[in-house]
Design a protein around this motif. Structure first.
Motif, PDB file in Angstrom:
ATOM      1  N   GLY A 162       5.751   8.816  16.457  1.00  0.00           N
ATOM      2  CA  GLY A 162       6.796   8.429  17.403  1.00  0.00           C
ATOM      3  C   GLY A 162       8.046   7.966  16.667  1.00  0.00           C
ATOM      4  N   TRP A 163       7.809   7.293  15.618  1.00  0.00           N
ATOM      5  CA  TRP A 163       8.854   6.732  14.768  1.00  0.00           C
ATOM      6  C   TRP A 163       9.668   7.864  14.099  1.00  0.00           C
ATOM      7  CZ3 TRP A 163       6.266   2.420  11.476  1.00  0.00           C
ATOM      8  CH2 TRP A 163       7.141   1.819  10.574  1.00  0.00           C
ATOM      9  N   GLY A 164       8.961   8.877  13.578  1.00  0.00           N
ATOM     10  CA  GLY A 164       9.633  10.038  12.971  1.00  0.00           C
ATOM     11  C   GLY A 164      10.460  10.788  14.002  1.00  0.00           C
ATOM     12  N   LYS A 176       5.566   3.314  -1.403  1.00  0.00           N
ATOM     13  CA  LYS A 176       5.407   1.849  -1.287  1.00  0.00           C
ATOM     14  C   LYS A 176       6.318   1.293  -0.184  1.00  0.00           C
ATOM     15  CE  LYS A 176       4.595  -2.166  -4.110  1.00  0.00           C
ATOM     16  NZ  LYS A 176       5.340  -3.143  -3.357  1.00  0.00           N
ATOM     17  N   GLN A 177       5.714   1.082   0.986  1.00  0.00           N
ATOM     18  CA  GLN A 177       6.514   0.776   2.168  1.00  0.00           C
ATOM     19  C   GLN A 177       7.235  -0.569   2.120  1.00  0.00           C
ATOM     20  OE1 GLN A 177       2.593   1.362   4.081  1.00  0.00           O
ATOM     21  NE2 GLN A 177       3.375   0.067   5.691  1.00  0.00           N
ATOM     22  N   THR A 178       6.670  -1.552   1.402  1.00  0.00           N
ATOM     23  CA  THR A 178       7.325  -2.862   1.390  1.00  0.00           C
ATOM     24  C   THR A 178       8.513  -2.919   0.412  1.00  0.00           C
ATOM     25  OG1 THR A 178       5.570  -3.603  -0.069  1.00  0.00           O
ATOM     26  CG2 THR A 178       5.410  -4.280   2.240  1.00  0.00           C
ATOM     27  N   ILE A 199       7.624  -5.244  10.033  1.00  0.00           N
ATOM     28  CA  ILE A 199       6.475  -5.572   9.175  1.00  0.00           C
ATOM     29  C   ILE A 199       6.786  -5.259   7.706  1.00  0.00           C
ATOM     30  CG2 ILE A 199       4.066  -4.979   8.654  1.00  0.00           C
ATOM     31  CD1 ILE A 199       3.777  -4.240  11.640  1.00  0.00           C
ATOM     32  N   ASN A 200       7.356  -4.074   7.482  1.00  0.00           N
ATOM     33  CA  ASN A 200       7.587  -3.659   6.098  1.00  0.00           C
ATOM     34  C   ASN A 200       8.683  -4.460   5.408  1.00  0.00           C
ATOM     35  OD1 ASN A 200       5.577  -1.715   6.236  1.00  0.00           O
ATOM     36  ND2 ASN A 200       6.966  -0.221   7.156  1.00  0.00           N
ATOM     37  N   TRP A 201       9.560  -5.090   6.186  1.00  0.00           N
ATOM     38  CA  TRP A 201      10.621  -5.904   5.592  1.00  0.00           C
ATOM     39  C   TRP A 201      10.275  -7.387   5.578  1.00  0.00           C
ATOM     40  CZ3 TRP A 201      15.992  -3.976   7.799  1.00  0.00           C
ATOM     41  CH2 TRP A 201      16.176  -2.636   7.439  1.00  0.00           C
ATOM     42  N   PHE A 223       3.009  -1.905  20.496  1.00  0.00           N
ATOM     43  CA  PHE A 223       1.981  -2.929  20.335  1.00  0.00           C
ATOM     44  C   PHE A 223       0.839  -2.324  19.541  1.00  0.00           C
ATOM     45  CE2 PHE A 223       4.426  -4.885  23.652  1.00  0.00           C
ATOM     46  CZ  PHE A 223       4.346  -6.229  23.312  1.00  0.00           C
ATOM     47  N   ARG A 224       0.316  -3.103  18.620  1.00  0.00           N
ATOM     48  CA  ARG A 224      -0.669  -2.570  17.671  1.00  0.00           C
ATOM     49  C   ARG A 224      -2.085  -2.863  18.150  1.00  0.00           C
ATOM     50  NH1 ARG A 224       2.230  -1.315  12.782  1.00  0.00           N
ATOM     51  NH2 ARG A 224       0.362  -1.486  11.493  1.00  0.00           N
ATOM     52  N   GLU A 225      -2.853  -1.807  18.294  1.00  0.00           N
ATOM     53  CA  GLU A 225      -4.219  -1.916  18.795  1.00  0.00           C
ATOM     54  C   GLU A 225      -5.175  -1.632  17.635  1.00  0.00           C
ATOM     55  OE1 GLU A 225      -3.656  -3.163  21.467  1.00  0.00           O
ATOM     56  OE2 GLU A 225      -2.164  -2.107  22.658  1.00  0.00           O
ATOM     57  N   ILE A 230     -10.887  -4.031   7.315  1.00  0.00           N
ATOM     58  CA  ILE A 230      -9.767  -3.499   8.097  1.00  0.00           C
ATOM     59  C   ILE A 230      -8.562  -3.250   7.190  1.00  0.00           C
ATOM     60  CG2 ILE A 230      -8.190  -3.934  10.054  1.00  0.00           C
ATOM     61  CD1 ILE A 230     -11.093  -3.821  10.989  1.00  0.00           C
ATOM     62  N   ARG A 231      -8.050  -2.032   7.222  1.00  0.00           N
ATOM     63  CA  ARG A 231      -6.833  -1.713   6.450  1.00  0.00           C
ATOM     64  C   ARG A 231      -5.620  -2.406   7.090  1.00  0.00           C
ATOM     65  NH1 ARG A 231      -1.599   0.436   7.968  1.00  0.00           N
ATOM     66  NH2 ARG A 231      -0.547   0.509   5.977  1.00  0.00           N
ATOM     67  N   VAL A 232      -4.839  -3.101   6.296  1.00  0.00           N
ATOM     68  CA  VAL A 232      -3.589  -3.701   6.781  1.00  0.00           C
ATOM     69  C   VAL A 232      -2.457  -3.421   5.792  1.00  0.00           C
ATOM     70  CG1 VAL A 232      -4.682  -5.587   8.098  1.00  0.00           C
ATOM     71  CG2 VAL A 232      -4.100  -5.950   5.700  1.00  0.00           C
ATOM     72  N   ASN A 256      -1.233   0.977   1.373  1.00  0.00           N
ATOM     73  CA  ASN A 256      -0.018   1.613   1.889  1.00  0.00           C
ATOM     74  C   ASN A 256      -0.394   2.670   2.918  1.00  0.00           C
ATOM     75  OD1 ASN A 256       2.399   0.562   0.590  1.00  0.00           O
ATOM     76  ND2 ASN A 256       1.430   1.235  -1.307  1.00  0.00           N
ATOM     77  N   TRP A 257       0.501   2.870   3.895  1.00  0.00           N
ATOM     78  CA  TRP A 257       0.221   3.871   4.923  1.00  0.00           C
ATOM     79  C   TRP A 257       0.060   5.263   4.300  1.00  0.00           C
ATOM     80  CZ3 TRP A 257      -2.046   4.011   9.229  1.00  0.00           C
ATOM     81  CH2 TRP A 257      -1.949   5.145  10.058  1.00  0.00           C
ATOM     82  N   SER A 258       0.814   5.504   3.212  1.00  0.00           N
ATOM     83  CA  SER A 258       0.765   6.815   2.552  1.00  0.00           C
ATOM     84  C   SER A 258      -0.647   7.155   2.064  1.00  0.00           C
ATOM     85  CB  SER A 258       1.758   6.848   1.386  1.00  0.00           C
ATOM     86  OG  SER A 258       1.546   5.739   0.558  1.00  0.00           O
ATOM     87  N   GLU A 274      -5.169  -1.068  12.349  1.00  0.00           N
ATOM     88  CA  GLU A 274      -4.453  -1.403  13.588  1.00  0.00           C
ATOM     89  C   GLU A 274      -3.092  -0.716  13.575  1.00  0.00           C
ATOM     90  OE1 GLU A 274      -1.703  -3.943  12.860  1.00  0.00           O
ATOM     91  OE2 GLU A 274      -2.358  -3.159  10.928  1.00  0.00           O
ATOM     92  N   ASN A 275      -2.792   0.003  14.648  1.00  0.00           N
ATOM     93  CA  ASN A 275      -1.496   0.682  14.794  1.00  0.00           C
ATOM     94  C   ASN A 275      -1.287   1.009  16.272  1.00  0.00           C
ATOM     95  OD1 ASN A 275       0.638   1.570  12.841  1.00  0.00           O
ATOM     96  ND2 ASN A 275      -1.152   1.943  11.546  1.00  0.00           N
ATOM     97  N   PRO A 276      -0.033   1.292  16.661  1.00  0.00           N
ATOM     98  CA  PRO A 276       0.222   1.590  18.075  1.00  0.00           C
ATOM     99  C   PRO A 276      -0.393   2.922  18.537  1.00  0.00           C
ATOM    100  CG  PRO A 276       2.213   0.876  16.968  1.00  0.00           C
ATOM    101  CD  PRO A 276       1.206   1.146  15.896  1.00  0.00           C
TER     102      PRO A 276
HETATM  103  O1  X2X Z   1       1.673   0.983   7.728  1.00  0.00           O
HETATM  104  C1  X2X Z   1       1.604   0.957   8.958  1.00  0.00           C
HETATM  105  O2  X2X Z   1       0.587   0.579   9.549  1.00  0.00           O
HETATM  106  C2  X2X Z   1       2.819   1.372   9.764  1.00  0.00           C
HETATM  107  C3  X2X Z   1       3.021   2.855   9.607  1.00  0.00           C
HETATM  108  O3  X2X Z   1       2.642   1.071  11.103  1.00  0.00           O
HETATM  109  C4  X2X Z   1       3.983   0.610   9.211  1.00  0.00           C
HETATM  110  O4  X2X Z   1       4.751   1.113   8.446  1.00  0.00           O
HETATM  111  C5  X2X Z   1       4.153  -0.798   9.610  1.00  0.00           C
END
Ligand code: X2X
Length: 358
Positions: free
Chosen positions: A41-43, A75-77, A96-98, A155-157, A176-178, A199-201, A216-218
């Motif tokens: 959705g973000w893309g 590296k998202q952060t 979250i990433n910032w 909202f993250r489920e 749980i991956r975070v 990382n999400w990657s 957890e993700n939307p």
């Molecule tokens: O890494 C995640 O879970 C994601 C894709 O939702 C974020 O970048 C916060």
């Protein structure tokens, strides 16, 4: 000779000053960073913005979306720092990433803070439109990045391979991956789970290999687009936190645009917010998001997320207010610790913004 140079310099400056705004030297391509994939959705929201800007500016402003954390070496952060130092021009970024760099952005990640409200979407909108939203923008801009709008990941489920999860005790020992952001580690520890920073990657490979039991993700933006049912058969709808997305620009890049083009970008960001929120809320509201996406002719393939997940063999459990209250109680220590870190004033302002729309 000296006089010649002086006259030449004056002539050059006069020429530059006389240039019409539209003729300012723009980059051939502006790079826009997105952490998840192009079909998330973000893309889709980022592409909508880039297309709108290209069309409205008659091609003068060419923004290219780089999805899948391509500009971040995964590296998202590190996105905030790269945007600030100019290696990236634009980002459609998650709070979250910032949050490691801008502490105030942990506000939407305070566990069950917004979820405990009677209407969680209304509460989120009230924060973004209210004083607390402005305070978050000020905090980002003070740290050196220009904000031009908001959008929404959602909202993250919680999705898990073991389940269903209906009470805090069900979380005991689950891996749980975070995201690598401290408040996430602390929230999942408070619930008795075993959080793993990834990382999400690398996350979907991790799910595939069963390195973790859940994540957890939307729903619309991420869980459906990555076909989460291939790894996890259970989703617990607890709405525990949300990540609003920030449409943002490097300040020097921003100053390089003419005032007319700055207005154009702000207008496009505003329209993008409506589109992004509709993608995130599709099938979760009174039908307004679907009607809006139909009016644009941009309804995604999956327009009824819950029916679709069920068809894929998933069990989705929506927690009621009493069940959420137990999770709320179990994460009290996290809120107590994080409210002063985020800023008690900001949290109070958010409470007032949410109370105004109750
Ligand atoms: O890494 C995640 O879970 C994601 C894709 O939702 C974020 O970048 C916060």
């Amino acid at each position: 000779m000296k006089r010649f140079f002086r006259s030449a310099c004056i002539a050059l400056c006069a020429c530059l000053l006389a240039m019409p705004a539209g003729a300012a030297q723009y980059k051939q391509e502006y790079k826009l960073s997105v952490v998840p994939g192009a079909t998330s959705g973000w893309g889709l929201t980022a592409s909508y913005f880039a297309d709108l800007v290209r069309e409205r500016s008659n091609g003068r402003i060419n923004i290219k979306v780089y999805a899948s954390s391509q500009l971040l070496a995964g590296k998202q952060t590190s996105e905030f720092l790269m945007l600030r130092n100019g290696s990236i021009d634009f980002a459609l970024a998650s709070t979250i990433n910032w949050s490691p760099q801008v502490k105030e952005l942990n506000l939407p990640a305070l566990p069950f803070f917004i979820a405990a409200q009677p209407d969680r979407y209304k509460a989120m909108d009230a924060i973004l439109a209210g004083n607390s939203g402005k305070m978050m923008i000020d905090a980002i801009e003070k740290k050196g990045v220009k904000v031009i709008g908001w959008a929404e990941n959602g909202f993250r489920e919680l999705t898990t391979s073991k389940g269903p999860i209906t009470k805090p005790e069900d979380m005991k020992g689950l891996k749980i991956r975070v995201v690598g952001s401290p408040i996430f580690i602390e929230t999942f520890r408070a619930l008795g789970a075993n959080p793993v920073n990834m990382n999400w990657s690398e996350a979907t490979t991790g799910f595939q290999q069963g390195v973790v039991d859940g994540q957890e993700n939307p729903t619309n933006g991420i869980n459906i687009t990555v076909k989460i049912w291939n790894y996890h058969k259970f989703q617990c709808d607890w709405h525990y936190i949300i990540d609003p997305l920030i449409m943002s620009v490097n300040p020097k890049v921003w100053q390089g645009f003419s005032p007319e083009d700055q207005k154009l970008l702000l207008d496009c960001a505003k329209e993008t917010e409506t589109y992004g929120k509709a993608l995130s809320r599709l099938g979760m509201d009174d039908g307004a998001s679907l009607a809006f996406l139909q009016s644009l002719g941009r309804v995604p393939e999956v327009s009824d997320p819950y029916a679709f997940m069920k068809e894929q063999g998933m069990t989705v459990t929506e927690l009621n207010h009493d069940q959420i209250a137990l999770f709320y109680a179990a994460t009290k220590s996290v809120r107590d610790e994080w409210i002063p870190k985020i800023g008690a004033d900001l949290v109070k302002a958010a409470e007032a913004d949410m109370a105004a729309v109750k």
